[in-house]
Design an enzyme around this catalytic site. Structure first.
Site, PDB file in Angstrom:
ATOM      1  N   TYR A 176      31.051  51.527  43.846  1.00 39.99           N
ATOM      2  CA  TYR A 176      30.524  50.203  43.774  1.00 39.99           C
ATOM      3  C   TYR A 176      30.480  49.543  45.073  1.00 39.99           C
ATOM      4  CZ  TYR A 176      30.591  45.277  42.083  1.00 39.99           C
ATOM      5  OH  TYR A 176      30.280  43.833  41.638  1.00 39.99           O
ATOM      6  N   ASP A 177      31.714  49.502  45.823  1.00 38.64           N
ATOM      7  CA  ASP A 177      31.536  48.657  47.267  1.00 38.64           C
ATOM      8  C   ASP A 177      30.806  49.337  48.405  1.00 38.64           C
ATOM      9  OD1 ASP A 177      33.393  50.431  48.029  1.00 38.64           O
ATOM     10  OD2 ASP A 177      34.998  49.204  47.760  1.00 38.64           O
ATOM     11  N   ASN A 221      40.834  39.266  30.710  1.00 40.08           N
ATOM     12  CA  ASN A 221      42.337  39.889  30.386  1.00 40.08           C
ATOM     13  C   ASN A 221      43.296  38.897  29.699  1.00 40.08           C
ATOM     14  OD1 ASN A 221      41.300  42.378  30.199  1.00 40.08           O
ATOM     15  ND2 ASN A 221      42.832  43.172  31.852  1.00 40.08           N
ATOM     16  N   GLY A 238      51.344  41.493  42.136  1.00 35.30           N
ATOM     17  CA  GLY A 238      51.209  40.229  41.768  1.00 35.30           C
ATOM     18  C   GLY A 238      50.939  39.104  42.787  1.00 35.30           C
ATOM     19  N   THR A 241      45.775  38.387  46.125  1.00 37.20           N
ATOM     20  CA  THR A 241      45.146  37.043  45.777  1.00 37.20           C
ATOM     21  C   THR A 241      43.523  37.293  45.503  1.00 37.20           C
ATOM     22  OG1 THR A 241      44.516  36.498  48.098  1.00 37.20           O
ATOM     23  CG2 THR A 241      46.506  35.674  47.331  1.00 37.20           C
ATOM     24  N   PRO A 303      42.281  45.426  46.496  1.00 37.75           N
ATOM     25  CA  PRO A 303      41.896  44.468  47.804  1.00 37.75           C
ATOM     26  C   PRO A 303      43.476  43.487  47.657  1.00 37.75           C
ATOM     27  CG  PRO A 303      40.023  44.610  46.811  1.00 37.75           C
ATOM     28  CD  PRO A 303      40.992  45.377  45.847  1.00 37.75           C
ATOM     29  N   GLN A 305      44.104  40.697  49.378  1.00 42.61           N
ATOM     30  CA  GLN A 305      43.765  39.237  49.474  1.00 42.61           C
ATOM     31  C   GLN A 305      42.251  38.972  49.420  1.00 42.61           C
ATOM     32  OE1 GLN A 305      45.360  37.911  53.407  1.00 42.61           O
ATOM     33  NE2 GLN A 305      44.100  39.535  54.445  1.00 42.61           N
TER      34      GLN A 305
END
Ligand SMILES: NC(=O)c1ccc[n+]([C@@H]2O[C@H](COP(=O)([O-])OP(=O)(O)OC[C@H]3O[C@@H](n4cnc5c(N)ncnc54)[C@H](O)[C@@H]3O)[C@@H](O)[C@H]2O)c1
Ligand SMILES: O=c1ccn([C@@H]2O[C@H](COP(=O)(O)OP(=O)(O)O[C@H]3OC[C@@H](O)[C@H](O)[C@H]3O)[C@@H](O)[C@H]2O)c(=O)[nH]1
Length: 346
Positions: A176-177, A221, A238, A241, A303, A305
């Site tokens: 994808y990237d 989700n 968690g 960002t 990723p 952030q």
């Protein structure tokens, strides 16, 4: 007079200029803009189609292979005289006549783009080549929906368009990237070599109604989980960002980019930045204060952030997002409750 011209009899200088054929005022001769939206049955694509169809001068053609999109998203336009829907895979060539191409076709949720990575990279590379070939043949302007994922796991924060990124070329997200990075390269090579009019949007995480309920992306989700009363699955740690843009703001930015004078790449996203734990807490507070938040395993190369620098979008397109996350989440909740058949409790 139209008859004379079609007979080639237009060599007399004394004759007045021909009056336009009456056909000019029929559907086929209007100065309409014929717009192709690839991936138009998907989440962002279908909202873009809604906006484009508001303009009576626009004729919209959607091509989609329905991998992650659905005819249901376009239900209200099927049968409309200015709308056409074609089942087509962009990895195959397409021969039609259009003035503008919004090229969105590509699975966007990590779960779906990793499901068949070879197909994902073919869609990004061969699909974009095919759409550039079409743009070259008919002289159309083409806009690519690239992604913030071209910055990879960014070492510069926030990300502006001059940052070249930090991308793993052989990882599970590379289809994808790296695929989108090649798509951007193709766009610029066609622009420099063939003079094609290009526009590149680097889209940051976008959310809103019509996301697939089982799409796998974090906002859909959490909202589905909160409505079903299931724990919100925050992927560890968690503290990573993201910056979330509401879909109507995104569509406005894409149209401004297409209509403006700048090739891009231009970041389009909402700079409000949240950790995934903060997002979960917001969803819990707004939608279902009784649900638990649980920590689950993450996926490779996530990723850490992501936040757009939108100076370019603001200065060059006069664009900035209007809808804050806490205002956008309830709008999405309404749509999800309807589709999950779980009404709000009063
Ligand atoms: N939503 C986001 O947060 C986000 C962020 C960055 C970039 N983007 C980009 O925006 C575009 C749209 O994303 P979305 O969120 O609406 O995703 P989506 O999955 O809802 O829509 C993608 C659409 O493309 C179609 N498609 C996929 N492969 C195809 C192929 N080979 N041929 C024809 N159609 C094909 C799918 O069926 C679907 O209708 C994608 O290019 C994506 O990379 C989205
Ligand atoms: O249930 C979940 C799902 C995801 N997450 C986390 O939420 C964050 C965002 O994940 P998403 O899957 O929504 O999206 P990502 O940011 O990884 O990729 C996204 O970014 C750019 C776009 O091009 C892609 O279309 C989009 O999927 C990640 O850190 C992920 O680990 C959770 O905490 N819980």
């Amino acid at each position: 007079m139209a008859q004379e011209i079609s007979n080639g009899n237009h060599n007399s200088a004394s004759k007045p200029p021909p009056t336009p054929s009456p056909l000019r005022f029929s559907k086929f001769f209007q100065s309409n803009m014929r717009i192709l939206v690839t991936g138009g049955a998907g989440f962002i694509g279908s909202h873009l189609v809604d906006k484009l169809m508001e303009n009576e001068k626009n004729e919209v053609i959607v091509v989609d292979n329905y991998f992650t999109g659905s005819k249901d998203n376009l239900r209200k336009w099927i049968g409309h005289p200015r709308f056409e829907l074609i089942r087509h895979d962009v990895t195959e060539p397409l021969l039609i006549e259009v003035d503008q191409i919004y090229h969105l076709a590509c699975p966007a949720s990590p779960i779906f783009y990793k499901y068949n990575p070879v197909k994902t990279i073919k869609t990004n590379v061969i699909g974009t080549l095919n759409m550039l070939g079409l743009a070259k043949r008919v002289g159309a302007r083409i806009l690519l929906t690239s992604t913030s994922e071209v910055y990879g796991d960014p070492l510069v924060h926030p990300q502006d368009e001059s940052y070249w990124g930090n991308v793993n070329p052989i990882g599970v997200r590379s289809c994808y990237d790296e695929g989108k990075r090649v798509a951007e390269t193709l766009m610029f090579d066609y622009h420099r070599q063939h003079g094609i009019e290009i526009r590149i949007a680097r889209i940051f995480n976008t959310y809103g109604p019509r996301m697939n309920i089982d799409d796998g992306r974090v906002v859909s989700n959490f909202i589905a989980q909160a409505i079903r009363g299931e724990p919100l699955t925050v992927q560890a740690p968690g503290t990573q960002t993201r910056s979330f843009c509401y879909v109507s703001d995104m569509v406005d930015g894409l149209i401004r980019l297409m209509e403006g004078e700048n090739t891009g790449p231009i970041n389009i996203g909402n700079p409000g930045e949240f950790t995934m734990l903060e997002l979960a807490e917001n969803v819990k507070e707004l939608i279902n204060p009784n649900v638990e938040i649980t920590m689950v395993e993450n996926t490779p190369d996530d990723p850490r952030q992501r936040k757009p620098d939108i100076t370019k979008a603001t200065e060059l397109l006069g664009w900035e997002p209007k809808i804050k996350l806490r205002d956008g989440l309830p709008l999405m909740e309404d749509d999800f409750r309807l589709r999950l058949a779980v009404p709000r409790k009063n």
